[in-house]
Write an enzyme that holds these catalytic residues in place. Sequence first.
Site, PDB file in Angstrom:
ATOM      1  N   GLU A 263      37.601-102.910   3.331  1.00  0.00           N
ATOM      2  CA  GLU A 263      36.390-102.458   2.646  1.00  0.00           C
ATOM      3  C   GLU A 263      35.576-103.644   2.117  1.00  0.00           C
ATOM      4  O   GLU A 263      34.345-103.574   2.046  1.00  0.00           O
ATOM      5  CB  GLU A 263      36.742-101.495   1.508  1.00  0.00           C
ATOM      6  CG  GLU A 263      37.455-100.214   1.949  1.00  0.00           C
ATOM      7  CD  GLU A 263      36.708 -99.418   3.007  1.00  0.00           C
ATOM      8  OE1 GLU A 263      35.472 -99.534   3.086  1.00  0.00           O
ATOM      9  OE2 GLU A 263      37.367 -98.677   3.761  1.00  0.00           O
ATOM     10  N   HIS A 266      33.221-104.694   4.785  1.00  0.00           N
ATOM     11  CA  HIS A 266      32.010-103.869   4.767  1.00  0.00           C
ATOM     12  C   HIS A 266      31.071-104.320   3.644  1.00  0.00           C
ATOM     13  O   HIS A 266      29.859-104.429   3.825  1.00  0.00           O
ATOM     14  CB  HIS A 266      32.373-102.404   4.527  1.00  0.00           C
ATOM     15  CG  HIS A 266      32.802-101.661   5.748  1.00  0.00           C
ATOM     16  ND1 HIS A 266      32.051-101.619   6.894  1.00  0.00           N
ATOM     17  CD2 HIS A 266      33.915-100.904   5.988  1.00  0.00           C
ATOM     18  CE1 HIS A 266      32.674-100.863   7.795  1.00  0.00           C
ATOM     19  NE2 HIS A 266      33.805-100.430   7.269  1.00  0.00           N
TER      20      HIS A 266
END
Length: 498
Positions: A263, A266
């Site tokens: 994550e 991202h």
Amino acid sequence: MNKEEALRKYEEWRKKINAYNAVMNLAYFDKETVAPRDAADKRNEVLNYMSGEIYDIETDPELIKAVECLKNEDLGELLNREIYFVSKSLDDVTKFTKEETMEYQKACLDAWETWYKGKKDNDYSVFAPSLKKLIELQKYRCSKRNPDKKAYDVLLDDFEESMSVDKYEPFFKLIKEEIIPLIKIVNTKRDEVDNSFLHKYYPADIQRKFAKDLLHYLHFEGWGYMGETEHPFTDGIFRDDVRITTRYDEHNIASTIFSIIHETGHAYYEHQIDPKYDGSPVCMYISSGMHESQSRFLENYIGRSKAFWVNLYPVLQSYFHENLGDVSLDDFIRGINASGSSLIRTEADELTYPVHILIRYEIEKGIFDGSISTDNLNVVWNEMYKKYLDIDVPGDDVGILQDVHWSNSSFGYFPTYALGSAIGAQLYKTMCEKMDVNKCLTEGNFMAVEEYLKENVQYDGAMHDYNYILKRATGEEFNPSYYIDYLKNKYKELYNIK
């Protein structure tokens, strides 16, 4: 409407829609992390009302006139790109009434609740009616959006522009022909690499402490925040306010670690876009395949390397000395790279991961071309896992309910995970040719990786499609052979396969 009036109207609209979207993103982040479950119905009612308000803003006749005017103007590279995205979005939005839009949004909101409950109760029947309704709505919406195009191609294009079944098929054919046979061999040798130490008891409260150190090492601070949720995700509110989430599995420390690294990959894409694009559609319409390449790149090509852990592993050992005190760095690296067919996509090793995506791709493709019935999809899911990974699925919670994506109608998104993994391999090969990645990581210089990705991939946001960015960064367009070779070489060496 003249050009100046149109630009003024567009700028006013952009500020307003950005404000509404930011508030909605915050509300969704809250909904999926800390919001009380008992208030779900009322909360969804409010969110659905807001979706109706956003519909009114997006379909403002004055905006439509302004965009039509600006489409015919030479506004410079940035504004031309913005108007392209807004025009494409308007073309979709205006095909539906406000009532239809709110019905669809409500179906997604309700589906998330039934998915969450179904997963907690290990009962697909709780979610099944919601999923069936979403599929029917998506088929209808695709027929309205582009009646001349196959429904699944419409959805694939939503997440990766110009992608279609015809373009994905050769890629997934490679996975079937080159990777599945290797998985079968590795499954017979999986006991040769020990990773049992990763599945001892790792208390969540201590994992949280290590997570802070990991985020500090990744420079995810000041502009980022991490919460907890059932299914990890990233939510970019603004360039300097990016939220990620993780889930603490007390019997799989690797699950926590690599979901955080994934994550964060991202998050960097959201954060490292050129500040001049702040508030622009160029920040919103980033290629999903390229976005996933950054998360998979950080998670696997960087996060599973020995160099990455030279400085971090002693910190992890200090928190979990009883579990890891006698595990050497080399054994830890072998353990976090071990392979074997497993149930959970987000916890899958690099070798088996693309097969998890293949399964979802084939189910989605079948649903939308009519070859797979929407009834008893959990049975279809279980059959696919047996066919491709040779494992039995003991329950819906670790089967069809493990992923959140279908509850928000994100059909067509899953293939970008495999696409992103393959893009990552191509980027990693070039990166290693241009800089000594292992030396940088061994010296604790993670910033060098950040800067490379920023300069070569992230800075331009959605100004260009993924193939343009990839060709600029690597000298050629998408070439999946790098990914296939990477997986075969890595796992043949790890498991001593001739």
